[in-house]
Write a protein that holds these residues in place. Sequence first.
Motif, PDB file in Angstrom:
ATOM      1  N   LEU A   1      96.602  66.066  56.645  1.00 25.30           N
ATOM      2  CA  LEU A   1      97.157  64.579  56.522  1.00 25.30           C
ATOM      3  C   LEU A   1      98.132  64.171  58.096  1.00 25.30           C
ATOM      4  O   LEU A   1      97.994  63.609  58.245  1.00 25.30           O
TER       5      LEU A   1
ATOM      6  N   GLY B   1      96.223  61.208  60.000  1.00 26.27           N
ATOM      7  CA  GLY B   1      96.199  59.692  59.226  1.00 26.27           C
ATOM      8  C   GLY B   1      96.173  60.416  57.968  1.00 26.27           C
ATOM      9  O   GLY B   1      95.751  60.917  56.851  1.00 26.27           O
ATOM     10  N   PRO B   2      96.213  58.735  56.957  1.00 25.06           N
ATOM     11  CA  PRO B   2      95.781  59.347  55.396  1.00 25.06           C
ATOM     12  C   PRO B   2      94.678  59.640  55.173  1.00 25.06           C
ATOM     13  O   PRO B   2      94.045  59.434  56.054  1.00 25.06           O
ATOM     14  N   LYS B   3      94.473  60.078  53.845  1.00 26.73           N
ATOM     15  CA  LYS B   3      93.211  60.237  53.474  1.00 26.73           C
ATOM     16  C   LYS B   3      92.777  59.998  51.955  1.00 26.73           C
ATOM     17  O   LYS B   3      93.896  60.285  51.270  1.00 26.73           O
TER      18      LYS B   3
ATOM     19  N   SER C   1      99.613  60.655  52.585  1.00 28.57           N
ATOM     20  CA  SER C   1      99.861  60.339  53.929  1.00 28.57           C
ATOM     21  C   SER C   1     100.879  61.184  54.032  1.00 28.57           C
ATOM     22  O   SER C   1     101.569  61.619  52.762  1.00 28.57           O
TER      23      SER C   1
END
Length: 126
Positions: free
Chosen positions: A28, A31-33, A74
């Motif tokens: 993470l 960035g957001p996943k 995130s």
Amino acid sequence: MSVPLYQAKAELFRTLGHPVRIRVLELLQDGPKPVRDLLAVIEVEPSNLSQQLAVLRRAGLVTSYRAGPLVMYSLSTPDVADLLAAGRRILGTVLTDRDALLDELRADTAPDPAPAANGPSTRPGR
């Protein structure tokens, strides 16, 4: 009644004491996943990943939100990434006798995916 700071810190570090949780936090950092991307990289059962994400959420280390049909995760703060970087630096300092791990740390490559929670033990004599 308030919890002493040292106790709160101990709880934070206990939360970080699982390889799947560390791997999630590492992933993470970029960035957001969505959960499906985390599952593709971290080879654990969906129920195990869900459980580990819940622990991270309760500890306030990650946040989740919906983006259409996807559940996204995130880091809750960039300080989590800083903590992971500090852990990497500490390992680089204290693990001078473990050449392979030290080489990986110095190369700054992503570590191998965390082993499945139910996988075979890697401890001698097990």
